[in-house]
Scaffold this active site. Structure first.
Site, mmCIF file in Angstrom:
data_model
loop_
_atom_site.group_PDB
_atom_site.id
_atom_site.type_symbol
_atom_site.label_atom_id
_atom_site.label_comp_id
_atom_site.label_asym_id
_atom_site.label_seq_id
_atom_site.Cartn_x
_atom_site.Cartn_y
_atom_site.Cartn_z
ATOM 1 N N CYS A 126 85.405 62.545 37.689
ATOM 2 C CA CYS A 126 86.720 62.992 38.161
ATOM 3 C C CYS A 126 86.938 64.490 37.967
ATOM 4 O O CYS A 126 87.396 65.186 38.885
ATOM 5 C CB CYS A 126 87.818 62.198 37.461
ATOM 6 S SG CYS A 126 87.619 62.069 35.673
ATOM 7 N N HIS A 234 94.394 65.252 35.719
ATOM 8 C CA HIS A 234 93.581 66.159 34.911
ATOM 9 C C HIS A 234 93.883 67.609 35.314
ATOM 10 O O HIS A 234 94.094 67.900 36.494
ATOM 11 C CB HIS A 234 92.092 65.905 35.135
ATOM 12 C CG HIS A 234 91.597 64.604 34.581
ATOM 13 N ND1 HIS A 234 92.344 63.795 33.766
ATOM 14 C CD2 HIS A 234 90.385 63.991 34.748
ATOM 15 C CE1 HIS A 234 91.612 62.731 33.437
ATOM 16 N NE2 HIS A 234 90.442 62.824 34.020
#
Length: 330
Positions: A126, A234
């Protein structure tokens, strides 16, 4: 079109179902797959309930494509079996990412390297996905020499148990031991296990995957990955040393023209990407674009994305859509 989702009851798997529906992927029959203890459970898709089945049952139905989000060991065992049955596998685990025979794909960056014979396709980490979405157009324009990245990664990247742990600690509980330390009101500078070189596995993923996706082993990457008490996405602080000089406004324009990237960069108005703003969205957001005055041809930026979506499920669905657009699955 039959579509199998392996790990359909997990955080990423359930997000895959959501994105398949949102993006109008032409699913005629959903085949949700999970562990033996979950067989018989129901998942909802397009207003209809589907029963979770075993992997063997899914393979027997011969879907043309399967989206995997069930962990590396499961993928190593099952992905070849699906592929042998003529099913394209898009795998979200780390099992195949650094296999030299498997492609590691972010469609906007290197989707064109896929061929009809790539039956097992790796979905990158990711934190790597959102970073290369910004690096690729800059590399194409200026060339990249070196990248220094520090990540601030959401608990959703660990899974449902980590989300419950954060909420439990925030409510005054003691948590459940998902992390080696308390995560609420804290930062943990460790994601995954430490390697012999002193870096964590997550940090080395970013180093190795970046070069593979961008097709250039000369790019030097170093990373520090940190778990933060955040849900939604994130974040990354990225320092990029280029081979040629640049103008900051040119960088903003180049990034604005990159499909899937949104520039939010107006400090005077307190406008910059944040996890709260990225949650539930598929784009990669970049801001705080500024020159690094400590050395030539270097810039700093701040990159944020929803790790469950573009960092995992959305990217996998985009790969499946690419396969469909090529006429390889139907």
């Amino acid at each position: 079109m039959k579509v199998a989702v392996v790990g359909a009851t997990g955080l990423v798997g359930s997000t895959m179902l959501q994105i398949l529906e949102e993006r109008h992927f032409p699913v005629t029959e959903l085949i949700p797959v999970a562990s033996e203890r979950s067989v018989g459970m129901k998942v909802s898709f397009k207003g209809k309930e589907y029963e979770v089945v075993s992997a063997d049952e899914a393979i027997s139905r011969r879907p043309p494509v399967a989206l995997f989000s069930a962990g590396g060991s499961v993928s190593l065992q099952l992905a070849p079996k699906f592929a042998e049955a003529g099913c394209y596998v898009v795998d979200n685990s780390s099992a195949w990412r650094m296999d030299p025979a498997k492609k590691l794909i972010v469609p906007e960056v290197n989707g064109d390297v896929l061929t009809k014979n790539d039956y097992i396709i790796a979905n990158p980490n990711c934190s790597t996905i959102q970073m290369v979405m910004v690096l690729q157009p800059l590399h194409r324009e200026y060339g990249i020499k070196r990248v220094v990245v520090s990540t601030y990664q959401s608990v959703t990247g660990t899974g449902q148990k980590a989300v419950h742990e954060l909420l439990d600690e925030r409510a005054g509980g003691k948590g459940h031991g998902v992390y080696p330390h308390r995560i609420d009101l804290n930062l943990i500078p460790q994601i995954d296990v430490f390697q012999d070189n002193g870096y964590t596995k997550e940090e080395m993923k970013m180093v190795l995957e970046t070069c593979k996706i961008m097709g250039d082993d000369t790019i030097r990457v170093t990373a520090t990955t940190v778990r933060v008490p955040v849900m939604g996405g994130h974040s990354e602080s990225v320092n990029i040393e280029l081979k040629k000089d640049f103008k900051e406004n040119d960088v903003r324009e180049i990034l604005s023209n990159m499909p899937g990237v949104v520039v939010i960069d107006n400090p005077a108005q307190h406008a910059y990407p944040m996890p709260l703003d990225a949650a539930g969205k598929d784009e990669v957001f970049v801001g705080r674009i500024r020159r690094d005055y400590s050395q030539p041809n270097t810039l700093n930026c701040w990159i944020v994305a929803d790790n469950l979506r573009k960092g995992a499920a959305t990217n996998a669905v985009q790969i499946a859509k690419y396969l469909h657009a090529q006429g390889w699955i139907s």
